[in-house]
Write a protein that holds these residues in place. Structure first.
Motif, short mmCIF file in Angstrom:
data_model
loop_
_atom_site.label_atom_id
_atom_site.label_comp_id
_atom_site.label_asym_id
_atom_site.label_seq_id
_atom_site.Cartn_x
_atom_site.Cartn_y
_atom_site.Cartn_z
N LYS A 1 76.65 108.53 51.08
CA LYS A 1 76.60 107.52 50.03
C LYS A 1 75.73 106.33 50.43
O LYS A 1 74.98 105.80 49.61
CB LYS A 1 78.01 107.07 49.66
CG LYS A 1 78.84 108.12 48.94
CD LYS A 1 80.12 107.54 48.38
CE LYS A 1 81.04 107.05 49.46
NZ LYS A 1 82.33 106.54 48.90
N SER B 1 72.30 105.08 48.58
CA SER B 1 72.09 103.70 48.14
C SER B 1 70.82 103.11 48.75
O SER B 1 70.08 102.38 48.08
CB SER B 1 73.31 102.84 48.54
OG SER B 1 74.47 103.26 47.86
N ILE C 1 79.55 109.82 41.32
CA ILE C 1 79.07 110.11 42.67
C ILE C 1 80.04 109.63 43.73
O ILE C 1 80.40 110.35 44.64
CB ILE C 1 77.70 109.44 42.88
CG1 ILE C 1 76.67 110.11 41.97
CG2 ILE C 1 77.26 109.55 44.32
CD1 ILE C 1 75.36 109.40 41.97
N GLU C 2 80.49 108.38 43.60
CA GLU C 2 81.23 107.78 44.70
C GLU C 2 82.70 108.15 44.69
O GLU C 2 83.35 108.23 45.71
CB GLU C 2 81.05 106.27 44.67
CG GLU C 2 79.61 105.85 44.88
CD GLU C 2 79.49 104.33 44.97
OE1 GLU C 2 80.53 103.66 45.06
OE2 GLU C 2 78.36 103.85 44.95
N LEU D 1 72.84 114.53 45.27
CA LEU D 1 72.90 113.21 44.65
C LEU D 1 71.54 112.79 44.10
O LEU D 1 71.45 112.22 43.01
CB LEU D 1 73.41 112.17 45.65
CG LEU D 1 74.82 112.38 46.21
CD1 LEU D 1 75.21 111.21 47.11
CD2 LEU D 1 75.83 112.52 45.08
N GLU E 1 77.57 106.18 38.82
CA GLU E 1 78.06 105.70 40.11
C GLU E 1 79.49 106.17 40.34
O GLU E 1 79.88 106.57 41.42
CB GLU E 1 78.01 104.16 40.17
CG GLU E 1 76.60 103.60 40.25
CD GLU E 1 75.99 103.92 41.60
OE1 GLU E 1 76.75 104.06 42.58
OE2 GLU E 1 74.77 104.03 41.67
N GLN F 1 80.91 113.49 53.99
CA GLN F 1 80.16 112.25 53.90
C GLN F 1 80.43 111.32 55.07
O GLN F 1 79.62 110.47 55.39
CB GLN F 1 80.51 111.53 52.60
CG GLN F 1 80.00 112.28 51.36
CD GLN F 1 80.45 111.60 50.09
OE1 GLN F 1 81.42 110.87 50.11
NE2 GLN F 1 79.76 111.86 49.01
#
Length: 551
Positions: A241, A245, A154-155, A102, A151, A12
């Motif tokens: 990420k 977003s 994912i994060e 995602l 969230e 990422q």
């Protein structure tokens, strides 16, 4: 599992190298730069009119400098990034696959359709740890926590409390509806982490993934969707990420702005056709959009467009409608052209004292930068006045570094030549020194280009062997030359026919950028055009001929 989390974090954080800043010359070799042609400017990404596009279009600014034709030519020859995911570098492929995962999870959970606004992670007050749930929540409680738990997945790939608070049941409660009275088994062994695919496997088979379209493309359907996702990745330097977003926020904004309803309405910009219009293609095949700010010198038009907040909002909606329709004409398939070139004409544009225009510009730039990533291949500013430096200083803080890297700036004396670096003369409108206009010639009729040395004369000839109508178009960049036309018969005993007496043509201020003419030929001979350059500067001549039989 911890190793897997570390690997994901490394992927990422992978970033693409910043694009080179394009340095554009606005001064010929033999002349010194004027105030207008030595501006040091960063760029507004999609000014006001259609941005589009941006892209979210290197912290360095672009300066108009002398003697840098090589840089310009090299940049003009660059081709835009491919849409084919199979041709991407390995690190970009990984980032794309991770982003697709995602998005797939979000679609399965209907996250794009449920969220009314981006949700923030909830943190315990006073630094206290979350308590381990002792009972399965009710359906209402489940719904309210669904997005925040996703969230976390994912994060952070499900951070856990020291006492092992996150159990399998804690995940199930966000996906499967169960009885309120069902207790969590106290002996259940907690997990350290939860994989995204495992959470997806727990989803109810009765809940189908939602379908989401953006710019007419269905997300995750094919490689056209990959091209869309790749734009968001590039706009966020391949930070997965951040790109995810941005997608969420863009989809939410499109829903709130009413993009689908806007597209169903009739054209809202009928009174602004001269302000913004699409015309022709670049040498690489990009559609070209022209934004003509000088039209706002018309006081009546200015008042109708910017005098109050409601009118500024209406103007913004017209520009977004125009942009959306233009984007739907792009090609997102592998190898397709999915970006445009913006040409921003600042000649006679209102100065920096126009507060209403500044407000509208600032709002539009922010909106376009946030919601239309990587749609502009190049921002070309022509006829740049002295006050643009001040305007640029005001706009610059609202632009990303990537946006600033797309700039090309040219003062009045170099505007036409700069356009020709990116757009063929037959595709450039006549008001900008090109040969594209309604008449005998079309964009398919090629143009010949020659360079005339200082204090030299050149004769362009068009031989004819039979009776016909000969038509021609000719332009000289910057003019300041002497021009004449005549027909010379092949027979020695025939007289030369003067079609146009030799006369001096001054600068483009004569509003005669293109000379179009024709002559009826009734015998073999040639049409000869004479261009005499009395100046100490090189001149670029562009012309084309066409013959048509007559009966």
């Amino acid at each position: 599992m911890a190793e897997e989390v570390k690997k994901t974090a490394q992927v990422q954080s992978t970033c693409v190298e910043a694009e080179e800043v394009v340095v554009v010359t606005d001064v010929p070799e033999a002349e010194k730069p004027t105030m207008e042609e030595s501006l040091l400017v960063p760029e507004p990404e999609m000014p006001l009119i259609s941005n589009a596009c941006d892209d979210t279009l290197n912290t360095e600014t672009l300066m108009i400098v002398e003697n840098d034709e090589k840089i310009l030519q090299a940049d003009a020859g660059k081709k835009e990034s491919t849409n084919a995911s199979s041709e991407l570098p390995e690190n970009e492929k990984k980032a794309l696959e991770e982003l697709k995962q995602l998005v797939r999870e979000a679609l399965n959970r209907h996250e794009f359709g449920i969220s009314s606004s981006p949700k923030e992670e909830t943190k315990p007050a006073g630094g206290e740890e979350e308590k381990k749930p002792t009972n399965v929540e009710t359906e209402v409680e489940k719904d309210t926590k669904e997005d925040s738990i996703l969230e976390d997945l994912i994060e952070t790939n499900e951070k856990v409390d020291d006492d092992g608070a996150k159990t399998v049941e804690a995940i199930e409660e966000t996906i499967v509806s169960v009885s309120v009275s069902a207790p969590v088994p106290s002996e259940e062994k907690p997990q350290d982490t939860v994989n995204l695919s495992e959470a997806n496997a727990l989803q109810s088979p009765l809940k189908q993934a939602e379908e989401v379209f953006i710019w007419g493309i269905k997300l995750l359907e094919d490689e056209s969707s990959d091209a869309i996702l790749f734009k968001f990745l590039r706009a966020r330097d391949f930070k997965v990420k951040d790109a995810f977003s941005m997608i969420k926020n863009t989809l939410q904004w499109r829903k709130e702005f009413g993009i689908d309803q806007l597209l169903e309405q009739e054209d809202l910009g009928s009174n602004l056709e001269r302000v913004v219009f699409m015309h022709g293609h670049s040498k690489e095949g990009n559609p070209v959009c022209y934004n003509v700010y000088g039209e706002f010198q018309n006081k009546e038009l200015y008042q109708k467009t910017f005098s109050d907040e409601q009118k500024r909002q209406n103007f913004l909606r017209r520009r977004i409608q125009f942009l959306e329709k233009s984007i739907r004409k792009l090609d997102f398939s592998p190898g397709g052209i999915s970006t445009i070139i913006q040409v921003n004409d600042l000649k006679n544009s209102p100065g920096p004292n126009k507060w209403e225009l500044r407000q509208a510009t600032k709002q539009a730039l922010q909106l376009l930068q946030d919601n239309y990533p990587e749609f502009v291949a190049k921002q070309v500013f022509i006829n740049v006045p002295w006050w643009y430096l001040a305007l640029n200083k005001m706009i610059s803080p609202f632009l990303t570094q990537r946006t600033k890297s797309k700039f090309v700036v040219a003062g009045p004396s170099k505007s036409t030549e700069t356009l020709f670096k990116y757009i063929a003369a037959e595709q450039v409108p006549t008001q900008y020194g090109g040969l594209s206009k309604d008449g005998d010639f079309g964009t398919a009729d090629s143009v010949t280009e020659i360079i005339l040395r200082p204090s030299a004369k050149h004769i362009v000839e068009c031989p004819v062997t039979q009776a016909c109508m000969v038509s021609w178009e000719i332009t000289v960049v910057g003019w300041e030359v002497r021009y004449g036309a005549e027909f010379v018969p092949s027979a020695e005993d025939e007289y030369t026919v003067i079609i146009q007496k030799i006369r001096k043509i001054n600068s483009i201020e004569d509003q005669e950028q293109v000379i179009s003419s024709s002559f009826k030929v009734e015998e073999p001979g040639k049409v000869a055009l004479t261009i005499d350059n009395p100046t100490s500067k090189k001149k670029k001549i562009l012309y084309r001929f066409k013959t048509k039989p007559f009966f």
